[in-house]
Design a protein around this motif. Structure first.
Motif, mmCIF file in Angstrom:
data_model
loop_
_atom_site.group_PDB
_atom_site.id
_atom_site.type_symbol
_atom_site.label_atom_id
_atom_site.label_comp_id
_atom_site.label_asym_id
_atom_site.label_seq_id
_atom_site.Cartn_x
_atom_site.Cartn_y
_atom_site.Cartn_z
ATOM 1 N N SER A 111 8.979 4.198 5.708
ATOM 2 C CA SER A 111 10.310 4.560 5.189
ATOM 3 C C SER A 111 10.987 3.508 4.323
ATOM 4 C CB SER A 111 11.248 4.943 6.359
ATOM 5 O OG SER A 111 10.712 6.039 7.036
ATOM 6 N N HIS A 112 10.183 2.761 3.569
ATOM 7 C CA HIS A 112 10.798 1.928 2.528
ATOM 8 C C HIS A 112 11.192 2.827 1.358
ATOM 9 C CE1 HIS A 112 9.833 -2.057 4.139
ATOM 10 N NE2 HIS A 112 8.721 -1.509 4.604
ATOM 11 N N ASP A 113 12.022 2.286 0.450
ATOM 12 C CA ASP A 113 12.332 3.042 -0.768
ATOM 13 C C ASP A 113 11.050 3.269 -1.566
ATOM 14 O OD1 ASP A 113 14.918 2.684 0.028
ATOM 15 O OD2 ASP A 113 15.498 1.382 -1.638
ATOM 16 N N PRO A 134 0.778 6.432 0.228
ATOM 17 C CA PRO A 134 1.581 7.002 1.323
ATOM 18 C C PRO A 134 3.020 6.506 1.220
ATOM 19 C CG PRO A 134 0.261 5.174 2.144
ATOM 20 C CD PRO A 134 -0.058 5.301 0.684
ATOM 21 N N LEU A 135 3.761 7.107 0.300
ATOM 22 C CA LEU A 135 5.070 6.574 -0.122
ATOM 23 C C LEU A 135 6.065 6.416 1.018
ATOM 24 C CD1 LEU A 135 5.479 8.629 -3.399
ATOM 25 C CD2 LEU A 135 5.143 6.167 -3.245
ATOM 26 N N PHE A 136 5.960 7.250 2.045
ATOM 27 C CA PHE A 136 6.988 7.222 3.087
ATOM 28 C C PHE A 136 6.529 6.557 4.376
ATOM 29 C CE2 PHE A 136 8.310 10.730 0.286
ATOM 30 C CZ PHE A 136 9.431 10.079 -0.210
ATOM 31 N N MET A 144 0.815 -1.225 0.000
ATOM 32 C CA MET A 144 0.000 0.000 0.000
ATOM 33 C C MET A 144 0.846 1.271 0.000
ATOM 34 S SD MET A 144 -1.408 0.391 3.892
ATOM 35 C CE MET A 144 -1.300 2.163 4.133
ATOM 36 N N ASN A 145 2.093 1.174 0.466
ATOM 37 C CA ASN A 145 2.946 2.355 0.444
ATOM 38 C C ASN A 145 3.214 2.829 -0.990
ATOM 39 O OD1 ASN A 145 4.332 -0.111 0.278
ATOM 40 N ND2 ASN A 145 6.282 0.768 0.913
ATOM 41 N N HIS A 146 3.106 1.897 -1.946
ATOM 42 C CA HIS A 146 3.372 2.250 -3.351
ATOM 43 C C HIS A 146 2.115 2.297 -4.201
ATOM 44 C CE1 HIS A 146 7.629 0.305 -2.848
ATOM 45 N NE2 HIS A 146 7.505 1.446 -2.202
ATOM 46 N N CYS A 147 1.129 1.519 -3.825
ATOM 47 C CA CYS A 147 -0.040 1.353 -4.709
ATOM 48 C C CYS A 147 -1.295 1.219 -3.849
ATOM 49 C CB CYS A 147 0.195 0.111 -5.581
ATOM 50 S SG CYS A 147 -0.998 -0.031 -6.912
ATOM 51 N N ARG A 189 14.153 5.527 -8.043
ATOM 52 C CA ARG A 189 13.827 5.028 -6.706
ATOM 53 C C ARG A 189 14.476 5.970 -5.679
ATOM 54 N NH1 ARG A 189 12.297 0.071 -6.459
ATOM 55 N NH2 ARG A 189 13.422 -0.739 -8.239
ATOM 56 N N LYS A 190 13.707 6.361 -4.658
ATOM 57 C CA LYS A 190 14.265 7.300 -3.676
ATOM 58 C C LYS A 190 14.321 6.636 -2.307
ATOM 59 C CE LYS A 190 13.687 11.372 -6.163
ATOM 60 N NZ LYS A 190 13.268 10.793 -7.408
ATOM 61 N N LYS A 191 15.369 6.940 -1.575
ATOM 62 C CA LYS A 191 15.467 6.503 -0.183
ATOM 63 C C LYS A 191 14.654 7.475 0.671
ATOM 64 C CE LYS A 191 18.670 3.334 -0.763
ATOM 65 N NZ LYS A 191 18.188 1.941 -0.644
#
Ligand SMILES: Cc1ncc(COP(=O)(O)O)c(C=O)c1O
Length: 411
Positions: free
Chosen positions: A384-386, A379-381, A303-306, A404-406
């Motif tokens: 705190s995964h990439d 919720p991309l962060f 869910m952090n990405h999609c 890809r961002k840290k």
């Protein structure tokens, strides 16, 4: 989507990643736009997918953009879009965003409250400029086939139809404001052509009656968006050619028979319909757990990405997105499994009782129809995964659309 070698892309770039197929998206755009009458400008709704490479691919192809924030205006103007060909809507546009719009020369600000109009007029005066506006109307009713409705009932969007006459008269008194027409956006992901046409018809009637009652020239009627794509079992794609034909018939007839509309330019501002089916989110299975009779497939992204795949983005009943196990033969025996991401929350469930070929550690899983409201609605962060890499396929070649961002790289 064209056929892509996802395994090769995963080997080269790692997972998770998105792939947006702009060759397919632009072919779809051209096909649909070619069936619309000349009086229609088919805008792309930027919030559906703001990837800079996606926007670059649309740059010379679309006549304009639907914007929803100052940030979007910045991104799109930096990429080279002409601000004059932008329509900026959304509740809560703050003074900085209105100022940015005025200074950049955004063609239309779609005004959603009397206070916003007042602020805009003051800002335009400060810069010695005139600002074009439409008034966004929240009509008395909206067709109920729009699953997520943004018009019809009480809502933060637009100005209630019954209050529009007052704001029209107010707008006419403002020296720095050009009222060029009206805007109605009723909702999203409608798969029912009849409801889309009914919505257009209602919008035409409403705007013509306002034009007559208040002597407003209808240079622009923004018909909104909300055309759907099928996500779930049992949903069927619309017949796009038939829809475009009916729409063209309705608009041509209106222009021929209603003098107030004879010179009008219509805007359609579509997001999901233009890009939704042309994005895929690809993850890798990191673990599999059998727990009390249920098989959990744990992926390196969720869910952090999609986020919308979890069913928490406007779905009343959670249903599974179309998912493929790219590492197994499609004809292999299927078993029910729950696909989950790596986050420490039970909401991070990306598919439930999903029947696909049994996923094993290392398999690649693809979530289809993730081109719109996916990366940008996540919720991309959280945890705190990439962030996921975003790849774009354009003119037969793959490129990195956004790296890809840290999480800690944003200090
Ligand atoms: C004002 C406005 N216009 C256009 C759109 C695009 O909608 P869709 O992607 O459903 O076509 C949206 C989406 O929320 C919106 O709020």
């Amino acid at each position: 989507m064209n056929a892509h070698d996802y395994a090769a892309l995963a080997a080269q770039h790692g997972t998770p990643f998105y792939l947006y197929d702009m060759d397919a998206a632009l072919a779809h755009y051209a096909q649909f736009a070619s069936k619309l009458p000349k009086s229609v400008d088919l805008y792309y709704c930027v919030k559906a997918n703001t990837n800079p490479a996606v926007l670059k691919a649309y740059l010379s192809k679309v006549p304009g953009l639907d914007m929803s924030s100052g940030g979007e205006v910045e991104i799109a103007t930096r990429i080279g879009f002409d601000a004059k060909r932008m329509s900026f809507a959304g509740p809560g546009k703050c003074a900085d965003e209105l100022e940015l719009a005025v200074k950049k020369g955004v063609g239309i600000v779609s005004v959603e409250s009397p206070l916003e109009l007042e602020r805009l007029a003051t800002i335009a005066a400060k810069h010695g400029m005139r600002q074009g506006i439409t008034i966004r109307i929240n009509p008395h009713s909206a067709p109920k086939d729009f699953p997520m409705r943004m018009g019809g009932g009480p809502s933060q969007f637009g100005i209630p139809e019954e209050d529009v006459p007052r704001i029209v008269e107010f707008a006419k008194t403002l020296q720095t404001i050009d009222l060029v027409g009206f805007h109605v956006y009723s909702g999203t992901n409608c798969l029912e052509p009849r409801a889309i046409l009914e919505n257009v018809q209602q919008t035409l009637q409403l705007t013509v009656s306002l034009s007559r009652a208040h002597d407003v020239k209808l240079s622009i009627v923004n018909l909104g968006g909300g055309f759907g794509i099928p996500y779930f079992a049992g949903q069927v794609a619309m017949d796009n050619d038939a829809l475009a034909k009916s729409l063209a018939g309705m608009l041509n007839e209106a222009q021929a028979s209603i003098p107030e509309l004879s010179q009008t330019r219509f805007i359609l501002e579509l997001g999901r319909f233009l890009i939704g089916a042309y994005g895929v989110y690809v993850t890798r299975v990191v673990d599999v757990k059998e727990a009390r009779g249920k098989r959990f497939v744990i992926m390196d992204g969720g869910m952090n990405h999609c986020f919308p795949a979890t069913g928490n983005f406007g779905q009343l009943i959670k249903k599974n997105y179309p998912v493929q196990n790219l590492s197994r033969d499609a004809s292999a025996k299927t078993v029910p499994q729950e696909l989950v991401g790596p986050l420490c929350t039970p909401i991070d469930s990306m598919a439930r009782a999903l029947e696909i070929p049994r996923a094993e550690v290392g398999d690649l899983l693809a979530f289809m129809h993730c081109g719109a409201y996916s990366f940008g609605a996540s919720p991309l962060f959280f945890l705190s995964h990439d962030t996921p890499l975003e790849l774009v396929y354009n003119q037969g070649a793959y490129a990195i659309g956004r790296s890809r961002k840290k999480a800690y790289a944003f200090e």
